[in-house]
Scaffold this active site. Structure first.
Site, PDB file in Angstrom:
ATOM      1  N   CYS A   8       0.907  -1.299   0.030  1.00 34.56           N
ATOM      2  CA  CYS A   8       0.268   0.104  -0.074  1.00 34.56           C
ATOM      3  C   CYS A   8       0.906   1.281  -0.014  1.00 34.56           C
ATOM      4  O   CYS A   8       0.656   2.127  -0.756  1.00 34.56           O
ATOM      5  CB  CYS A   8      -0.724  -0.150   1.179  1.00 34.56           C
ATOM      6  SG  CYS A   8      -1.701   1.433   1.354  1.00 34.56           S
ATOM      7  N   CYS A  26      -1.504   1.800  -2.903  1.00 33.75           N
ATOM      8  CA  CYS A  26      -2.597   2.941  -2.694  1.00 33.75           C
ATOM      9  C   CYS A  26      -1.678   4.049  -2.835  1.00 33.75           C
ATOM     10  O   CYS A  26      -2.367   5.129  -3.384  1.00 33.75           O
ATOM     11  CB  CYS A  26      -3.067   2.626  -1.446  1.00 33.75           C
ATOM     12  SG  CYS A  26      -3.529   0.821  -1.087  1.00 33.75           S
ATOM     13  N   LYS A  38      -0.135   5.472  -5.938  1.00 28.88           N
ATOM     14  CA  LYS A  38      -1.016   5.613  -7.074  1.00 28.88           C
ATOM     15  C   LYS A  38      -2.050   6.587  -6.919  1.00 28.88           C
ATOM     16  O   LYS A  38      -2.132   7.266  -7.861  1.00 28.88           O
ATOM     17  CB  LYS A  38      -1.892   4.091  -7.022  1.00 28.88           C
ATOM     18  CG  LYS A  38      -2.943   3.885  -7.926  1.00 28.88           C
ATOM     19  CD  LYS A  38      -4.160   4.405  -7.423  1.00 28.88           C
ATOM     20  CE  LYS A  38      -4.878   4.068  -6.237  1.00 28.88           C
ATOM     21  NZ  LYS A  38      -5.075   2.901  -5.897  1.00 28.88           N
ATOM     22  N   TYR A  51      -9.070  -3.497 -10.824  1.00 33.13           N
ATOM     23  CA  TYR A  51      -8.813  -2.346 -10.397  1.00 33.13           C
ATOM     24  C   TYR A  51      -7.313  -1.670 -10.889  1.00 33.13           C
ATOM     25  O   TYR A  51      -7.327  -0.522 -11.231  1.00 33.13           O
ATOM     26  CB  TYR A  51      -8.446  -2.371  -9.048  1.00 33.13           C
ATOM     27  CG  TYR A  51      -9.588  -2.756  -7.904  1.00 33.13           C
ATOM     28  CD1 TYR A  51     -10.285  -3.616  -7.802  1.00 33.13           C
ATOM     29  CD2 TYR A  51     -10.006  -1.664  -7.280  1.00 33.13           C
ATOM     30  CE1 TYR A  51     -11.215  -3.989  -6.968  1.00 33.13           C
ATOM     31  CE2 TYR A  51     -10.870  -1.571  -6.234  1.00 33.13           C
ATOM     32  CZ  TYR A  51     -11.461  -2.669  -6.181  1.00 33.13           C
ATOM     33  OH  TYR A  51     -12.561  -3.020  -5.256  1.00 33.13           O
ATOM     34  N   GLU A  85      -7.058   1.824 -13.198  1.00 28.65           N
ATOM     35  CA  GLU A  85      -6.399   2.876 -12.482  1.00 28.65           C
ATOM     36  C   GLU A  85      -5.159   3.256 -13.359  1.00 28.65           C
ATOM     37  O   GLU A  85      -4.987   4.517 -13.805  1.00 28.65           O
ATOM     38  CB  GLU A  85      -6.024   2.429 -11.341  1.00 28.65           C
ATOM     39  CG  GLU A  85      -7.144   2.503 -10.413  1.00 28.65           C
ATOM     40  CD  GLU A  85      -6.911   2.069  -8.977  1.00 28.65           C
ATOM     41  OE1 GLU A  85      -5.830   1.692  -8.644  1.00 28.65           O
ATOM     42  OE2 GLU A  85      -7.748   2.375  -8.032  1.00 28.65           O
ATOM     43  N   HIS A 112     -26.854  22.331  -1.283  1.00 30.23           N
ATOM     44  CA  HIS A 112     -26.886  22.667  -3.063  1.00 30.23           C
ATOM     45  C   HIS A 112     -25.878  24.058  -2.845  1.00 30.23           C
ATOM     46  O   HIS A 112     -25.504  24.632  -2.123  1.00 30.23           O
ATOM     47  CB  HIS A 112     -28.294  23.242  -2.964  1.00 30.23           C
ATOM     48  CG  HIS A 112     -28.475  23.815  -4.304  1.00 30.23           C
ATOM     49  ND1 HIS A 112     -28.570  22.889  -5.360  1.00 30.23           N
ATOM     50  CD2 HIS A 112     -28.606  25.032  -4.967  1.00 30.23           C
ATOM     51  CE1 HIS A 112     -28.802  23.665  -6.546  1.00 30.23           C
ATOM     52  NE2 HIS A 112     -28.799  24.756  -6.326  1.00 30.23           N
ATOM     53  N   GLU A 116     -25.749  16.127  -3.749  1.00 25.40           N
ATOM     54  CA  GLU A 116     -26.995  16.070  -3.484  1.00 25.40           C
ATOM     55  C   GLU A 116     -27.976  15.078  -4.311  1.00 25.40           C
ATOM     56  O   GLU A 116     -29.178  15.030  -3.777  1.00 25.40           O
ATOM     57  CB  GLU A 116     -27.664  17.829  -3.435  1.00 25.40           C
ATOM     58  CG  GLU A 116     -27.692  18.269  -4.644  1.00 25.40           C
ATOM     59  CD  GLU A 116     -28.159  19.771  -4.825  1.00 25.40           C
ATOM     60  OE1 GLU A 116     -29.250  19.957  -4.150  1.00 25.40           O
ATOM     61  OE2 GLU A 116     -27.576  20.469  -5.636  1.00 25.40           O
TER      62      GLU A 116
HETATM   63  P1  NDP Z   1      -7.629  -8.342 -10.363  1.00 29.06           P
HETATM   64  O1  NDP Z   1      -7.703  -9.689  -9.787  1.00 29.06           O
HETATM   65  O2  NDP Z   1      -8.585  -7.448  -9.748  1.00 29.06           O
HETATM   66  O3  NDP Z   1      -7.788  -8.323 -11.913  1.00 29.06           O
HETATM   67  C1  NDP Z   1      -6.885  -8.930 -12.817  1.00 29.06           C
HETATM   68  C2  NDP Z   1      -7.395  -8.820 -14.073  1.00 29.06           C
HETATM   69  O4  NDP Z   1      -6.110  -9.703 -14.910  1.00 29.06           O
HETATM   70  C3  NDP Z   1      -8.517  -9.494 -14.377  1.00 29.06           C
HETATM   71  O5  NDP Z   1      -9.133  -8.639 -15.286  1.00 29.06           O
HETATM   72  C4  NDP Z   1      -8.339 -10.696 -15.140  1.00 29.06           C
HETATM   73  O6  NDP Z   1      -9.362 -11.026 -16.020  1.00 29.06           O
HETATM   74  C5  NDP Z   1      -6.955 -10.371 -15.690  1.00 29.06           C
HETATM   75  N1  NDP Z   1      -6.153 -11.600 -15.980  1.00 29.06           N
HETATM   76  C6  NDP Z   1      -6.178 -12.719 -15.242  1.00 29.06           C
HETATM   77  N2  NDP Z   1      -5.403 -13.570 -15.805  1.00 29.06           N
HETATM   78  C7  NDP Z   1      -5.154 -13.132 -16.973  1.00 29.06           C
HETATM   79  C8  NDP Z   1      -4.621 -13.815 -17.902  1.00 29.06           C
HETATM   80  N3  NDP Z   1      -3.806 -15.217 -18.147  1.00 29.06           N
HETATM   81  N4  NDP Z   1      -4.360 -13.098 -19.334  1.00 29.06           N
HETATM   82  C9  NDP Z   1      -4.967 -11.755 -19.312  1.00 29.06           C
HETATM   83  N5  NDP Z   1      -5.769 -11.507 -18.506  1.00 29.06           N
HETATM   84  C10 NDP Z   1      -5.634 -11.905 -17.294  1.00 29.06           C
HETATM   85  O7  NDP Z   1      -6.195  -7.892  -9.847  1.00 29.06           O
HETATM   86  P2  NDP Z   1      -5.472  -6.520  -9.853  1.00 29.06           P
HETATM   87  O8  NDP Z   1      -4.280  -6.977 -10.034  1.00 29.06           O
HETATM   88  O9  NDP Z   1      -6.232  -5.569 -10.565  1.00 29.06           O
HETATM   89  O10 NDP Z   1      -5.654  -6.210  -8.413  1.00 29.06           O
HETATM   90  C11 NDP Z   1      -5.443  -7.046  -7.186  1.00 29.06           C
HETATM   91  C12 NDP Z   1      -6.270  -6.491  -6.073  1.00 29.06           C
HETATM   92  O11 NDP Z   1      -5.424  -5.476  -5.736  1.00 29.06           O
HETATM   93  C13 NDP Z   1      -7.619  -6.113  -6.389  1.00 29.06           C
HETATM   94  O12 NDP Z   1      -8.615  -7.218  -6.588  1.00 29.06           O
HETATM   95  C14 NDP Z   1      -8.031  -5.343  -5.320  1.00 29.06           C
HETATM   96  O13 NDP Z   1      -8.665  -5.865  -4.238  1.00 29.06           O
HETATM   97  C15 NDP Z   1      -6.833  -4.451  -4.919  1.00 29.06           C
HETATM   98  N6  NDP Z   1      -6.681  -3.163  -5.380  1.00 29.06           N
HETATM   99  C16 NDP Z   1      -7.391  -2.376  -4.853  1.00 29.06           C
HETATM  100  C17 NDP Z   1      -7.254  -0.900  -5.332  1.00 29.06           C
HETATM  101  C18 NDP Z   1      -8.353  -0.066  -4.728  1.00 29.06           C
HETATM  102  O14 NDP Z   1      -8.861  -0.220  -3.745  1.00 29.06           O
HETATM  103  N7  NDP Z   1      -8.609   1.247  -5.311  1.00 29.06           N
HETATM  104  C19 NDP Z   1      -6.216  -0.685  -6.208  1.00 29.06           C
HETATM  105  C20 NDP Z   1      -5.379  -1.633  -6.697  1.00 29.06           C
HETATM  106  C21 NDP Z   1      -5.680  -2.962  -6.260  1.00 29.06           C
HETATM  107  P3  NDP Z   1     -10.897 -11.396 -15.937  1.00 29.06           P
HETATM  108  O15 NDP Z   1     -11.520 -10.496 -15.166  1.00 29.06           O
HETATM  109  O16 NDP Z   1     -11.349 -11.823 -17.019  1.00 29.06           O
HETATM  110  O17 NDP Z   1     -10.481 -12.653 -14.695  1.00 29.06           O
END
Ligand code: NDP
Length: 464
Positions: A53, A58, A61, A188, A192, A448, A453
């Protein structure tokens, strides 16, 4: 395994009452809170204080997201009478180096907090030797309880050239700004960073294998964000994946599974995170893992080896800093508090924000989930041009949405896409958690003129 003796009898048996592995959000909070409750605590960290984080998640970012928003602000300013002397230029090195300075400051604060709490900090990767023993930095240390709070680590699928990708661990500190960036993934991190680098001026391509990114979020929210991101200039390449990456003279030559090819300076793989268990030695200890490789724990955060505890991203669930913090405090109350918590930690209605541009703020059920869970629902939506943009000329719009259980009138979901959605939805989350009704929302007098709102003035039913 023999039952553990009560804590007061462990003080002579073990070197520490609690040994924490991993000084990220959850680990540090657990160590400090346990020490404050009178436990003798040590914590081991092999990388940086504050974990993902603070160092590569976080915090940096959000700083980069602020940086990216300036581009819109410069453009918006002219409608309000501001003339900029020259076209603004973005300097990556300044942002990166200022960020490094700020993170170092936070690392020092973490160091001081642990010190002030009386927690011993050991630099090194700890290995669990048995249910009460760890080895770290050439020391063998015993503890009544060992807490695994090592978090997650970016995972990248294997394909020809996958070693040429970078992850969120590297993207903040690149030597030079990627003028052309491909972001792979649809979670995410992918949306982002696609928004951030697009805002900073990269020619940004988001490649996602599915039909639409942010799987699991409200569908209307996802569509709205897609349209806004495209308006802001990001290129979306959906229903495709990377087939291969090849290094060429001026960058990386990427071939997609749909046959398209593009040349970019960097490929950011945001394809998920996995528990960071390598080298911890848990495999020799029968600590049960789920089929996703996360440590399985009960509501007291005990693994299948009761003296080995775990919390945060390494246990799966909602991988969010505030969740790890809440788990840490709950765990300490269970194991070191005078009175154990009366209820398990409540994971319902966790509000979250995605810092894409515009931001998403969300709490509770999506429309699709609510239809399944409640049956009959009422959906209220508003999609409007924020007042600021009547003069700025920007075409950015804002979406707000309430989902109501028709039988009870309780608001079961609230969603927003727009400026500062995260800030705004935090307050709404209290109302959703308190199970307030749509009538309560309607009876609340608005502020307002604000966008917020709208959440208390959505009177017209959009659909059932
Ligand atoms: P996520 O698990 O959210 O997303 C991973 C993405 O990669 C998905 O879209 C998935 O596709 C895709 N993917 C997985 N395997 C493959 C593959 N073999 N080929 C192509 N695409 C693939 O992970 P993130 O890395 O984005 O984030 C991890 C976690 O960190 C999040 O779940 C969240 O909890 C946390 N986080 C929170 C934030 C916040 O609060 N603002 C900011 C950043 C991270 P598919 O959807 O099809 O499975």
């Amino acid at each position: 395994m023999a039952e553990l003796a009560p804590l007061q009898n462990d003080s002579t048996r073990y070197d520490y009452d609690l040994f924490v592995i991993g000084a990220g959000s959850g680990g540090v909070r657990a160590a400090r809170t346990a020490a404050a409750a009178g436990a003798r605590v040590a914590i081991a960290e092999d990388r940086y204080l504050g974990g993902t984080c603070v160092n590569v998640g976080c915090v940096p970012k959000k700083l980069y997201s602020y940086a990216a928003h300036f581009r819109d602000s410069f453009e918006d300013a002219s409608g309000f009478g501001w003339r900029l002397p020259a076209a603004p230029e973005f300097e990556w090195a300044t942002l990166r180096d200022n960020k490094v300075g700020e993170i170092k400051r936070l690392n020092r604060i973490y160091d001081r907090m642990l010190d002030n709490a009386g927690v011993r900090l050991i630099h090194g990767r700890a290995r669990v030797v048995d249910a009460h023993t760890v080895e770290v930095a050439d020391e063998t240390i015993s503890a009544a309880k060992i807490l695994i709070a090592v978090g997650g680590w970016p995972w990248v699928p294997t394909f020809p050239g996958s070693e040429l990708t970078i992850t969120s661990n590297q993207v903040f500190d690149l030597d030079s700004f990627p003028e052309r960036l491909l972001v792979l993934g649809g979670g995410y991190i992918a949306v982002e960073f696609a928004s951030i680098f697009n805002g900073l001026g990269s020619d940004t391509h988001l490649v996602y294998r599915g039909e639409l990114f942010l799987r699991g979020f409200d569908h209307e929210v996802r569509e709205f964000v897609r349209d806004e991101m495209v308006k802001k200039g990001a290129t979306l390449r959906l229903e495709t994946n990377i087939e291969s990456i090849r290094k060429v003279e001026n960058g990386l030559d990427v071939t997609l599974t749909n046959g398209e090819r593009l040349e970019v300076d960097a490929v950011l793989a945001a394809t998920g995170r996995r528990p960071h268990l390598a080298g911890l030695g848990l495999d020799k200890l029968d600590v049960a893992l789920s089929n996703t490789g996360h440590i399985e724990v009960n509501e007291r955060f005990e693994s299948s080896v009761p003296s080995i505890l775990a919390l945060g991203d390494v246990t799966g669930g909602a991988e969010l800093t505030p969740v790890a913090l809440a788990e840490a405090m709950h765990m300490v109350q269970h194991h070191f508090g005078e009175i154990p918590p009366s209820k398990p930690l409540d994971y319902h209605n966790i509000a979250t924000a995605v810092f894409c541009h515009p931001n998403i703020g969300t709490v509770g059920l999506s429309e699709q989930q609510a239809r399944e869970a409640c049956g009959d629902i009422r959906v209220y939506t508003t999609d409007f041009r924020p007042m600021k943009h009547t003069l700025s000329g920007s075409s950015e719009r804002c979406l707000m949405k309430l989902i109501v259980d028709d039988h009870s009138d309780v608001v079961v979901g609230a969603h927003m896409v727009g400026d500062e959605a995260g800030e705004l939805i935090q307050g709404i989350a209290i109302a959703v958690r308190a199970q307030l009704t749509k009538a309560d929302f309607d009876a609340t007098i608005g502020i307002h003129p604000t966008g917020a709102e709208e959440f208390v003035t959505m009177r017209t039913l959009t659909r059932r």
